[in-house]
Design a protein around this motif. Structure first.
Motif, PDB file in Angstrom:
ATOM      1  N   ALA A  81      65.290  83.697  17.964  1.00 46.02           N
ATOM      2  CA  ALA A  81      64.575  83.667  16.699  1.00 46.02           C
ATOM      3  C   ALA A  81      65.503  83.343  15.538  1.00 46.02           C
ATOM      4  N   GLN A  82      66.778  83.635  15.676  1.00 44.78           N
ATOM      5  CA  GLN A  82      67.718  83.372  14.603  1.00 44.78           C
ATOM      6  C   GLN A  82      68.104  81.901  14.529  1.00 44.78           C
ATOM      7  N   TYR A  83      67.977  81.180  15.619  1.00 44.41           N
ATOM      8  CA  TYR A  83      68.485  79.814  15.651  1.00 44.41           C
ATOM      9  C   TYR A  83      67.417  78.737  15.801  1.00 44.41           C
ATOM     10  N   ASP A  84      66.194  79.104  16.093  1.00 44.46           N
ATOM     11  CA  ASP A  84      65.156  78.103  16.351  1.00 44.46           C
ATOM     12  C   ASP A  84      64.015  78.230  15.356  1.00 44.46           C
ATOM     13  N   PRO A  85      63.999  77.386  14.326  1.00 40.24           N
ATOM     14  CA  PRO A  85      62.945  77.488  13.320  1.00 40.24           C
ATOM     15  C   PRO A  85      61.566  77.086  13.841  1.00 40.24           C
ATOM     16  N   PHE A  86      61.510  76.494  15.043  1.00 32.05           N
ATOM     17  CA  PHE A  86      60.230  76.071  15.608  1.00 32.05           C
ATOM     18  C   PHE A  86      59.669  77.072  16.620  1.00 32.05           C
ATOM     19  N   LEU A  87      60.355  78.188  16.780  1.00 32.89           N
ATOM     20  CA  LEU A  87      59.933  79.167  17.782  1.00 32.89           C
ATOM     21  C   LEU A  87      58.479  79.609  17.642  1.00 32.89           C
ATOM     22  N   PRO A  88      57.961  79.836  16.420  1.00 33.58           N
ATOM     23  CA  PRO A  88      56.580  80.313  16.318  1.00 33.58           C
ATOM     24  C   PRO A  88      55.527  79.361  16.893  1.00 33.58           C
ATOM     25  N   ILE A  89      55.840  78.047  16.928  1.00 34.92           N
ATOM     26  CA  ILE A  89      54.831  77.080  17.363  1.00 34.92           C
ATOM     27  C   ILE A  89      55.290  76.222  18.542  1.00 34.92           C
ATOM     28  N   ARG A  90      56.518  76.427  18.994  1.00 35.83           N
ATOM     29  CA  ARG A  90      57.119  75.520  19.978  1.00 35.83           C
ATOM     30  C   ARG A  90      56.344  75.458  21.286  1.00 35.83           C
ATOM     31  N   ASP A  91      56.052  76.608  21.873  1.00 41.39           N
ATOM     32  CA  ASP A  91      55.399  76.623  23.184  1.00 41.39           C
ATOM     33  C   ASP A  91      54.003  76.021  23.134  1.00 41.39           C
ATOM     34  N   GLN A  92      53.264  76.327  22.060  1.00 41.90           N
ATOM     35  CA  GLN A  92      51.921  75.768  21.924  1.00 41.90           C
ATOM     36  C   GLN A  92      51.981  74.265  21.727  1.00 41.90           C
ATOM     37  N   LEU A  93      52.959  73.807  20.959  1.00 42.88           N
ATOM     38  CA  LEU A  93      53.136  72.379  20.737  1.00 42.88           C
ATOM     39  C   LEU A  93      53.400  71.662  22.053  1.00 42.88           C
ATOM     40  N   LEU A  94      54.302  72.194  22.858  1.00 43.82           N
ATOM     41  CA  LEU A  94      54.608  71.575  24.149  1.00 43.82           C
ATOM     42  C   LEU A  94      53.396  71.586  25.070  1.00 43.82           C
ATOM     43  N   ALA A  95      52.677  72.702  25.096  1.00 47.07           N
ATOM     44  CA  ALA A  95      51.489  72.802  25.952  1.00 47.07           C
ATOM     45  C   ALA A  95      50.455  71.753  25.567  1.00 47.07           C
ATOM     46  N   ASN A  96      50.244  71.555  24.259  1.00 49.10           N
ATOM     47  CA  ASN A  96      49.285  70.552  23.798  1.00 49.10           C
ATOM     48  C   ASN A  96      49.713  69.145  24.187  1.00 49.10           C
ATOM     49  N   LEU A  97      50.988  68.839  23.989  1.00 49.49           N
ATOM     50  CA  LEU A  97      51.481  67.496  24.295  1.00 49.49           C
ATOM     51  C   LEU A  97      51.329  67.167  25.769  1.00 49.49           C
ATOM     52  N   PHE A  98      51.683  68.100  26.632  1.00 46.62           N
ATOM     53  CA  PHE A  98      51.579  67.822  28.065  1.00 46.62           C
ATOM     54  C   PHE A  98      50.130  67.817  28.539  1.00 46.62           C
ATOM     55  N   SER A  99      49.258  68.517  27.821  1.00 43.55           N
ATOM     56  CA  SER A  99      47.827  68.427  28.131  1.00 43.55           C
ATOM     57  C   SER A  99      47.307  67.020  27.860  1.00 43.55           C
ATOM     58  N   VAL A 100      47.800  66.401  26.798  1.00 43.51           N
ATOM     59  CA  VAL A 100      47.406  65.019  26.504  1.00 43.51           C
ATOM     60  C   VAL A 100      47.917  64.086  27.590  1.00 43.51           C
ATOM     61  N   PHE A 101      49.164  64.271  28.005  1.00 39.67           N
ATOM     62  CA  PHE A 101      49.702  63.465  29.100  1.00 39.67           C
ATOM     63  C   PHE A 101      48.780  63.505  30.314  1.00 39.67           C
ATOM     64  N   ARG A 102      48.293  64.695  30.638  1.00 39.00           N
ATOM     65  CA  ARG A 102      47.522  64.877  31.872  1.00 39.00           C
ATOM     66  C   ARG A 102      46.061  64.431  31.726  1.00 39.00           C
ATOM     67  N   ASN A 103      45.528  64.480  30.527  1.00 38.58           N
ATOM     68  CA  ASN A 103      44.095  64.243  30.363  1.00 38.58           C
ATOM     69  C   ASN A 103      43.738  62.881  29.783  1.00 38.58           C
ATOM     70  N   TYR A 104      44.725  62.173  29.252  1.00 39.03           N
ATOM     71  CA  TYR A 104      44.464  60.847  28.691  1.00 39.03           C
ATOM     72  C   TYR A 104      45.333  59.835  29.423  1.00 39.03           C
ATOM     73  N   GLN A 105      44.766  59.188  30.402  1.00 41.40           N
ATOM     74  CA  GLN A 105      45.507  58.204  31.202  1.00 41.40           C
ATOM     75  C   GLN A 105      45.517  56.855  30.508  1.00 41.40           C
ATOM     76  N   ASN A 106      46.098  56.864  29.325  1.00 37.84           N
ATOM     77  CA  ASN A 106      46.166  55.659  28.501  1.00 37.84           C
ATOM     78  C   ASN A 106      47.611  55.472  28.055  1.00 37.84           C
ATOM     79  N   PRO A 107      48.239  54.339  28.339  1.00 37.91           N
ATOM     80  CA  PRO A 107      49.668  54.173  28.039  1.00 37.91           C
ATOM     81  C   PRO A 107      49.996  54.261  26.555  1.00 37.91           C
ATOM     82  N   ASP A 108      49.095  53.779  25.703  1.00 36.82           N
ATOM     83  CA  ASP A 108      49.375  53.803  24.273  1.00 36.82           C
ATOM     84  C   ASP A 108      49.486  55.225  23.745  1.00 36.82           C
ATOM     85  N   ILE A 109      48.544  56.076  24.143  1.00 39.57           N
ATOM     86  CA  ILE A 109      48.588  57.455  23.651  1.00 39.57           C
ATOM     87  C   ILE A 109      49.719  58.231  24.332  1.00 39.57           C
ATOM     88  N   GLN A 110      50.011  57.918  25.583  1.00 38.53           N
ATOM     89  CA  GLN A 110      51.117  58.588  26.260  1.00 38.53           C
ATOM     90  C   GLN A 110      52.456  58.216  25.623  1.00 38.53           C
TER      91      GLN A 110
END
Length: 259
Positions: A81-110
């Motif tokens: 928590a002392q070194y990562d200013p993105f800690l409050p939202i980091r895990d949710q951000l990653l989860a959302n991004l990889f959900s897009v990878f898996r659910n949108y089989q479109n090269p442009d959006i990927q």
């Protein structure tokens, strides 16, 4: 330069704004809507990162507003928590991004998602002390599989992100990327793609592996030999340079198994 309370307040505002963006995430969105969402997300994140870098927040991150609501169950979490200013939202951000990878089989959006991941990865590697993004093994496997994408730009961006994880080990001491199938995937990719840019990406990827544990690579020696022998046939200076560097490291740490 120390971070002032005003600087931190700006950071809190942006963190909260980004959190609201993440909360509006919806996998049922149409492709154009999701594309715009990802582009807006990248713009917001880039501005946030610039503020963090300009104000050295990654080195002064211990503000109660930023760490409010973060569960600390160990000293490790407290230090993070002392070194990562993105800690409050980091895990949710990653989860959302990889959900897009898996659910949108479109090269442009990927590719747009990969750009967001690259922005995050470059920040973590350059400004967060001894840290990389906490990407899960299944997500890393997905990135590795994208190396075989017929869309070279997507494959290249995937390799660039993966390179940041080449030194992360499993509890057995084996590099995580190897456990997730990186070498087998590169062995296939090196025979499919022939552009100098792509071959240079493969050469850079194997060159950034942690060769200090090369003796633990015995299950991959044959595939590595195949990759290197193909790369050495290139007439491109960068491909040859990166390949020779990798071969030199292999020889240095385990000459007995290098032929």
């Amino acid at each position: 330069m120390a971070t002032s309370d005003i600087d931190v307040s700006i950071q809190v505002l942006n963190i909260n704004s980004l959190r609201q963006t993440l909360e509006s995430f919806n996998l049922t969105n149409t492709l154009p809507t999701m594309m715009q969402y990802i582009k807006n997300l990248r713009t917001t994140l880039s501005k946030l990162i610039k503020i963090a870098i300009d104000n050295e927040i990654s080195y002064n991150y211990n503000h109660p507003l930023l760490t409010d609501g973060i569960v600390r169950d160990s000293n490790t979490a407290e230090n993070e928590a002392q070194y990562d200013p993105f800690l409050p939202i980091r895990d949710q951000l990653l989860a959302n991004l990889f959900s897009v990878f898996r659910n949108y089989q479109n090269p442009d959006i990927q590719i747009e998602v990969a750009k967001v991941l690259m922005t995050l990865t470059e920040y973590y590697c350059g400004f967060i002390i001894h840290r990389s993004l906490n990407i899960q093994p299944d997500d890393l496997k997905l990135l590795i599989s994208l190396i075989l994408s017929p869309y070279e730009d997507l494959a290249l961006k995937s390799m660039q992100i993966i390179q940041a994880y080449n030194s992360i080990e499993t509890f057995t001491g084996e590099p995580l990327v190897l456990k997730c199938g990186l070498i087998q995937t590169l062995t296939k990719a090196v025979t499919i793609y022939k552009s100098d840019t792509f071959l240079a990406g493969i050469a850079t990827t194997i060159n950034t592996l942690d060769w200090t544990v090369f003796r633990n690579f015995k299950d991959y020696h044959a595939d590595l030999g195949t990759i290197i022998s193909i790369l050495m046939q290139s007439s491109n200076a960068k491909v040859l340079h990166m390949t020779i560097q990798a071969l030199t490291k292999m020889t240095k740490f385990d000459s007995q198994h290098v032929r």
